[in-house]
Design a protein around this motif. Sequence first.
Motif, PDB file in Angstrom:
ATOM      1  N   PHE A   7       0.841  -1.199   0.000  1.00 25.29           N
ATOM      2  CA  PHE A   7       0.000   0.000   0.000  1.00 25.29           C
ATOM      3  C   PHE A   7       0.877   1.251   0.000  1.00 25.29           C
ATOM      4  CE2 PHE A   7      -2.418   3.310   2.323  1.00 25.29           C
ATOM      5  CZ  PHE A   7      -3.464   3.465   1.414  1.00 25.29           C
ATOM      6  N   THR A   8       1.954   1.215   0.788  1.00 25.80           N
ATOM      7  CA  THR A   8       2.885   2.344   0.842  1.00 25.80           C
ATOM      8  C   THR A   8       3.486   2.602  -0.537  1.00 25.80           C
ATOM      9  OG1 THR A   8       3.470   1.923   3.156  1.00 25.80           O
ATOM     10  CG2 THR A   8       5.038   3.201   1.845  1.00 25.80           C
ATOM     11  N   GLU A   9       3.900   1.531  -1.194  1.00 21.76           N
ATOM     12  CA  GLU A   9       4.491   1.670  -2.526  1.00 21.76           C
ATOM     13  C   GLU A   9       3.491   2.271  -3.499  1.00 21.76           C
ATOM     14  OE1 GLU A   9       6.395  -1.154  -6.079  1.00 21.76           O
ATOM     15  OE2 GLU A   9       6.152  -1.948  -4.048  1.00 21.76           O
ATOM     16  N   ILE A  12       3.081   6.046  -2.848  1.00 25.85           N
ATOM     17  CA  ILE A  12       4.223   6.808  -3.358  1.00 25.85           C
ATOM     18  C   ILE A  12       4.152   6.908  -4.873  1.00 25.85           C
ATOM     19  CG2 ILE A  12       6.746   6.807  -3.595  1.00 25.85           C
ATOM     20  CD1 ILE A  12       6.862   5.428  -0.836  1.00 25.85           C
ATOM     21  N   GLU A  13       3.794   5.811  -5.517  1.00 29.61           N
ATOM     22  CA  GLU A  13       3.665   5.781  -6.969  1.00 29.61           C
ATOM     23  C   GLU A  13       2.632   6.805  -7.440  1.00 29.61           C
ATOM     24  OE1 GLU A  13       3.448   2.251 -10.253  1.00 29.61           O
ATOM     25  OE2 GLU A  13       2.036   2.143  -8.575  1.00 29.61           O
ATOM     26  N   ALA A  14       1.505   6.865  -6.758  1.00 30.48           N
ATOM     27  CA  ALA A  14       0.436   7.788  -7.131  1.00 30.48           C
ATOM     28  C   ALA A  14       0.882   9.237  -6.967  1.00 30.48           C
ATOM     29  CB  ALA A  14      -0.812   7.516  -6.287  1.00 30.48           C
ATOM     30  N   LEU A  15       1.557   9.519  -5.862  1.00 30.93           N
ATOM     31  CA  LEU A  15       1.996  10.892  -5.595  1.00 30.93           C
ATOM     32  C   LEU A  15       3.037  11.347  -6.615  1.00 30.93           C
ATOM     33  CD1 LEU A  15       2.269  10.775  -1.695  1.00 30.93           C
ATOM     34  CD2 LEU A  15       0.641  12.123  -3.045  1.00 30.93           C
ATOM     35  N   LEU A  16       4.004  10.494  -6.903  1.00 26.77           N
ATOM     36  CA  LEU A  16       5.057  10.864  -7.848  1.00 26.77           C
ATOM     37  C   LEU A  16       4.510  11.000  -9.263  1.00 26.77           C
ATOM     38  CD1 LEU A  16       8.025   8.650  -6.589  1.00 26.77           C
ATOM     39  CD2 LEU A  16       7.755  11.118  -6.340  1.00 26.77           C
ATOM     40  N   SER A  24      10.713  14.975  -2.434  1.00 26.86           N
ATOM     41  CA  SER A  24      11.677  14.405  -1.494  1.00 26.86           C
ATOM     42  C   SER A  24      10.965  13.426  -0.567  1.00 26.86           C
ATOM     43  CB  SER A  24      12.317  15.517  -0.666  1.00 26.86           C
ATOM     44  OG  SER A  24      11.350  16.129   0.174  1.00 26.86           O
ATOM     45  N   VAL A  25      11.757  12.686   0.203  1.00 21.85           N
ATOM     46  CA  VAL A  25      11.180  11.774   1.195  1.00 21.85           C
ATOM     47  C   VAL A  25      10.323  12.564   2.178  1.00 21.85           C
ATOM     48  CG1 VAL A  25      11.739  10.244   3.131  1.00 21.85           C
ATOM     49  CG2 VAL A  25      13.000  10.051   0.976  1.00 21.85           C
ATOM     50  N   GLN A  26      10.782  13.776   2.522  1.00 27.36           N
ATOM     51  CA  GLN A  26      10.028  14.615   3.453  1.00 27.36           C
ATOM     52  C   GLN A  26       8.695  15.048   2.845  1.00 27.36           C
ATOM     53  OE1 GLN A  26      13.292  15.030   2.712  1.00 27.36           O
ATOM     54  NE2 GLN A  26      14.089  14.221   4.654  1.00 27.36           N
ATOM     55  N   ASP A  27       8.705  15.362   1.542  1.00 29.68           N
ATOM     56  CA  ASP A  27       7.461  15.737   0.868  1.00 29.68           C
ATOM     57  C   ASP A  27       6.458  14.582   0.909  1.00 29.68           C
ATOM     58  OD1 ASP A  27       8.489  18.237   0.144  1.00 29.68           O
ATOM     59  OD2 ASP A  27       9.341  17.450  -1.722  1.00 29.68           O
ATOM     60  N   LEU A  28       6.964  13.380   0.657  1.00 26.93           N
ATOM     61  CA  LEU A  28       6.088  12.208   0.660  1.00 26.93           C
ATOM     62  C   LEU A  28       5.541  11.930   2.057  1.00 26.93           C
ATOM     63  CD1 LEU A  28       8.281   9.937  -1.653  1.00 26.93           C
ATOM     64  CD2 LEU A  28       6.058  10.933  -2.250  1.00 26.93           C
ATOM     65  N   ALA A  29       6.393  12.138   3.060  1.00 29.15           N
ATOM     66  CA  ALA A  29       5.989  11.857   4.440  1.00 29.15           C
ATOM     67  C   ALA A  29       4.808  12.729   4.873  1.00 29.15           C
ATOM     68  CB  ALA A  29       7.168  12.063   5.386  1.00 29.15           C
ATOM     69  N   LYS A  30       4.727  13.947   4.328  1.00 25.33           N
ATOM     70  CA  LYS A  30       3.634  14.848   4.682  1.00 25.33           C
ATOM     71  C   LYS A  30       2.288  14.333   4.174  1.00 25.33           C
ATOM     72  CE  LYS A  30       6.624  18.944   4.567  1.00 25.33           C
ATOM     73  NZ  LYS A  30       6.925  20.223   3.863  1.00 25.33           N
ATOM     74  N   ARG A  31       2.322  13.504   3.139  1.00 23.21           N
ATOM     75  CA  ARG A  31       1.086  13.011   2.515  1.00 23.21           C
ATOM     76  C   ARG A  31       0.675  11.627   3.005  1.00 23.21           C
ATOM     77  NH1 ARG A  31      -1.990  16.462  -0.855  1.00 23.21           N
ATOM     78  NH2 ARG A  31      -0.587  17.989  -1.800  1.00 23.21           N
ATOM     79  N   LEU A  32       1.658  10.795   3.329  1.00 28.71           N
ATOM     80  CA  LEU A  32       1.353   9.408   3.686  1.00 28.71           C
ATOM     81  C   LEU A  32       0.960   9.277   5.159  1.00 28.71           C
ATOM     82  CD1 LEU A  32       2.762   8.956   0.932  1.00 28.71           C
ATOM     83  CD2 LEU A  32       3.637   6.841   1.875  1.00 28.71           C
ATOM     84  N   ALA A  36       4.232   4.586   7.625  1.00 31.33           N
ATOM     85  CA  ALA A  36       4.705   4.245   6.279  1.00 31.33           C
ATOM     86  C   ALA A  36       6.223   4.293   6.235  1.00 31.33           C
ATOM     87  CB  ALA A  36       4.125   5.215   5.252  1.00 31.33           C
ATOM     88  N   ASP A  37       6.839   3.220   5.778  1.00 33.82           N
ATOM     89  CA  ASP A  37       8.289   3.168   5.610  1.00 33.82           C
ATOM     90  C   ASP A  37       8.593   3.721   4.212  1.00 33.82           C
ATOM     91  OD1 ASP A  37      10.980   2.629   5.340  1.00 33.82           O
ATOM     92  OD2 ASP A  37      10.853   0.611   6.197  1.00 33.82           O
ATOM     93  N   ILE A  38       8.780   5.034   4.144  1.00 36.82           N
ATOM     94  CA  ILE A  38       8.870   5.705   2.846  1.00 36.82           C
ATOM     95  C   ILE A  38      10.155   5.338   2.108  1.00 36.82           C
ATOM     96  CG2 ILE A  38       8.952   7.952   1.706  1.00 36.82           C
ATOM     97  CD1 ILE A  38       7.224   9.005   4.008  1.00 36.82           C
ATOM     98  N   LYS A  39      11.263   5.287   2.821  1.00 38.39           N
ATOM     99  CA  LYS A  39      12.529   4.956   2.151  1.00 38.39           C
ATOM    100  C   LYS A  39      12.479   3.564   1.532  1.00 38.39           C
ATOM    101  CE  LYS A  39      15.605   8.004   4.764  1.00 38.39           C
ATOM    102  NZ  LYS A  39      16.814   8.098   5.625  1.00 38.39           N
ATOM    103  N   GLN A  40      11.911   2.617   2.260  1.00 39.39           N
ATOM    104  CA  GLN A  40      11.781   1.267   1.711  1.00 39.39           C
ATOM    105  C   GLN A  40      10.777   1.260   0.569  1.00 39.39           C
ATOM    106  OE1 GLN A  40      13.649  -1.489   2.560  1.00 39.39           O
ATOM    107  NE2 GLN A  40      12.684  -2.267   0.698  1.00 39.39           N
TER     108      GLN A  40
END
Length: 221
Positions: A7-9, A12-16, A24-32, A36-40
């Motif tokens: 689900f996390t993947e 991230i795919e949808a956002l990008l 950035s990872v920080q940008d993604l973290a604000k949305r997820l 969520a293990d964003i780096k993984q």
Amino acid sequence: MTLDPIFTERCIEALLFAAAEPLSVQDLAKRLPDGADIKQGVADLRLTWAGRGIELVEVAGRWRFQTAADLAFLMTEEREEPRRLSKAAQETLAIVAYHQPVTRAEIEAVRGVQASRGTLDVLLELGLIRMRGRRRTPGRPVTFGTTDAFLEHYGLANLGDLPGVAEMKAAGLLDLNLPPGFSVPDPLAMRDDENEDPLDEGETPEFAQDFLGELEGGDKA
């Protein structure tokens, strides 16, 4: 609670996919959601798209989808011819990239000619370089460095990915015969200059007018 990796993947795919610019990872973290293990998730997503027509790449510490490098020829007719920098601008940009933070006087010392206000203005307008601060020396000259736009333009993840001189020439990033004073320091060793002060708050001078002065004659090369 740890979020489901698949689900996390997908998130991230949808956002990008929908983003207008790299995230950035920080940008993604604000949305997820929390957990969520964003780096993984980014690593998994990169593997999912590896070898396909669209790939996930890192530029300037941010992530974006782009056409695979070996398929770039398919886009040739749909892309405008990029503006080619003059020889003087290429030399100046290369010196800033490898010697930052660097002052105009130091750029001139390496190139062996006077730096025209126009050359630095062009690089500033294009967003490839920026004014970093002021050197703690007499006259407090302004120092210059590269920007994230520079990394994005040349597809570099960070300054540590800067190529050597031979590679730069082969890639068309450096079309010149290097002057005797030019050297290539280790990009990974670059760090903030202890003898540099940040620009004063609210100090927003026009490109050459306040910092570079009126230079007569322009570039001599």
